[in-house]
Design an enzyme around this catalytic site. Structure first.
Site, PDB file in Angstrom:
ATOM      1  N   LYS A  13       0.855  -1.195   0.000  1.00  0.00           N
ATOM      2  CA  LYS A  13       0.000   0.000   0.000  1.00  0.00           C
ATOM      3  C   LYS A  13       0.887   1.239   0.000  1.00  0.00           C
ATOM      4  CE  LYS A  13      -0.042   2.092   3.430  1.00  0.00           C
ATOM      5  NZ  LYS A  13       0.091   2.781   4.735  1.00  0.00           N
ATOM      6  N   ASP A 131      -5.064   0.116   8.108  1.00  0.00           N
ATOM      7  CA  ASP A 131      -4.973  -0.045   6.654  1.00  0.00           C
ATOM      8  C   ASP A 131      -5.658  -1.315   6.151  1.00  0.00           C
ATOM      9  OD1 ASP A 131      -3.563   2.301   6.099  1.00  0.00           O
ATOM     10  OD2 ASP A 131      -1.648   1.363   6.623  1.00  0.00           O
TER      11      ASP A 131
HETATM   12  O1  C5P Z   1      -3.880   0.470  13.076  1.00  0.00           O
HETATM   13  P1  C5P Z   1      -2.395   0.374  13.061  1.00  0.00           P
HETATM   14  O2  C5P Z   1      -1.878  -0.852  13.729  1.00  0.00           O
HETATM   15  O3  C5P Z   1      -1.795   0.629  11.739  1.00  0.00           O
HETATM   16  O4  C5P Z   1      -1.934   1.594  13.960  1.00  0.00           O
HETATM   17  C1  C5P Z   1      -0.749   1.611  14.693  1.00  0.00           C
HETATM   18  C2  C5P Z   1      -0.789   2.789  15.642  1.00  0.00           C
HETATM   19  O5  C5P Z   1      -0.804   4.008  14.894  1.00  0.00           O
HETATM   20  C3  C5P Z   1      -2.007   2.853  16.522  1.00  0.00           C
HETATM   21  O6  C5P Z   1      -1.848   2.112  17.693  1.00  0.00           O
HETATM   22  C4  C5P Z   1      -2.091   4.350  16.832  1.00  0.00           C
HETATM   23  O7  C5P Z   1      -1.137   4.676  17.823  1.00  0.00           O
HETATM   24  C5  C5P Z   1      -1.616   4.981  15.533  1.00  0.00           C
HETATM   25  N1  C5P Z   1      -2.729   5.355  14.643  1.00  0.00           N
HETATM   26  C6  C5P Z   1      -3.444   6.502  14.920  1.00  0.00           C
HETATM   27  N2  C5P Z   1      -4.483   6.863  14.103  1.00  0.00           N
HETATM   28  C7  C5P Z   1      -4.802   6.120  13.021  1.00  0.00           C
HETATM   29  C8  C5P Z   1      -4.068   4.957  12.715  1.00  0.00           C
HETATM   30  C9  C5P Z   1      -3.038   4.592  13.557  1.00  0.00           C
HETATM   31  O8  C5P Z   1      -3.170   7.218  15.882  1.00  0.00           O
HETATM   32  N3  C5P Z   1      -5.814   6.496  12.239  1.00  0.00           N
END
Ligand code: C5P
Length: 275
Positions: A13, A131
């Site tokens: 991605k 994602d």
């Molecule tokens: O969802 P993902 O595992 O990719 O996200 C990792 C971290 O990134 C989350 O725990 C959060 O701290 C941050 N994040 C965020 N806002 C988002 C996506 C991710 O703050 N929309």
């Protein structure tokens, strides 16, 4: 029709733009991002088995967990089904790299298991990773909310590109934490244009709000961007450290990748195209 083995590609991605427009009370950030997918990815292979198991191989398997920390197993468990599958993840994308490796693997696993087990997809897949929803439909999409609001965009032009990862793993939470200004302007309207040059100019007017905070944590990201300088346009994807450059055509993308590889033999450098 029942199947007893499934293979899926988990394409990388790329966030062509990534605007952070706010923060929710639970700490998650509101995004406005134009997402597309590269023509390269990891591979998920699975076959029917009594128990659930995961093996990881491939050129970039080092450091990828094979236990419950791996999003592939979390995706399998999210069906809540008492079913087995022997899953192999062949890792070709760097992990903790801003190109959704984990989310793409999770999405490919969900789609493959839905087929293998003949079950509907679980609900609320965004809980696996921001994602994951976009990776379930690997095509150019505008992503808003915390990653769960997807909308179609005009078709993008041919996008020959180079992906560069300076081989530093970057964790996402510290990058969001280092972003001081959480409320920023949203992305502009995605133009309908057939020319990569025109599209690259529009991209240059947009932002990745996580780029500066990521560079403050990992200055090597700036070296990757500098190496991509001959491209029409270069930017970091996601929370880094992978950067991309859009190129005039396939030959110039291959040529640029070759030049960067010669200067930085330890970096991950791939000529590809986005769609
Ligand atoms: O969802 P993902 O595992 O990719 O996200 C990792 C971290 O990134 C989350 O725990 C959060 O701290 C941050 N994040 C965020 N806002 C988002 C996506 C991710 O703050 N929309």
């Amino acid at each position: 029709m029942t199947v007893n083995s499934v293979r899926r590609t988990a394409r990388a991605k790329v966030n062509l733009t990534l605007h952070v427009t706010g923060q929710r009370a639970d700490g998650y950030h509101l995004l406005d991002s134009l997402v597309c997918f590269a023509a390269i990815g990891d591979f998920i292979d699975m076959r029917e088995a009594d128990a659930l198991s995961l093996s990881v191989d491939g050129p970039l398997a080092a450091g990828v967990p094979t236990d419950e920390r791996n999003l592939v197993l979390q995706a399998a468990r999210s069906f809540g089904a008492d079913k087995g599958a022997a899953i192999n993840l062949s890792k070709h994308l760097p992990h903790a790299a801003g190109i959704g490796g984990g989310s793409a693997d999770a999405a490919a696993t969900l789609l493959a298991l839905a087929e293998l087990w003949d079950l509907p997809l679980p609900e609320d897949v965004v809980r696996l990773g921001a994602d994951v929803p976009v990776c379930l439909s690997p095509m150019a999409l505008r992503m808003r909310g915390v990653g769960d609001e997807l909308s179609v965009v005009p078709p993008l032009p041919e996008l020959p590109a180079v992906l560069v990862n300076p081989r530093v793993a970057v964790e996402t939470p510290p990058v969001f934490k280092a972003l001081t200004q959480k409320e920023n302007a949203p992305m502009g309207v995605v133009p309908e244009c057939a020319e990569v040059g025109v599209f690259a100019k529009w991209c240059a007017e947009q932002r990745n709000d996580l780029q500066a905070p990521a560079i403050s944590i990992e200055p090597t990201i700036q070296d990757a961007l500098d190496a991509l300088e001959p491209a029409l346009f270069a930017r970091m994807s996601g929370s880094g450290a992978t950067c991309f450059g859009l190129c005039e055509n396939t030959d110039s993308a291959k040529e640029l990748a070759k030049t960067i590889r010669a200067k930085h033999p330890d970096w991950w450098v791939v000529a590809t195209n986005f769609s």
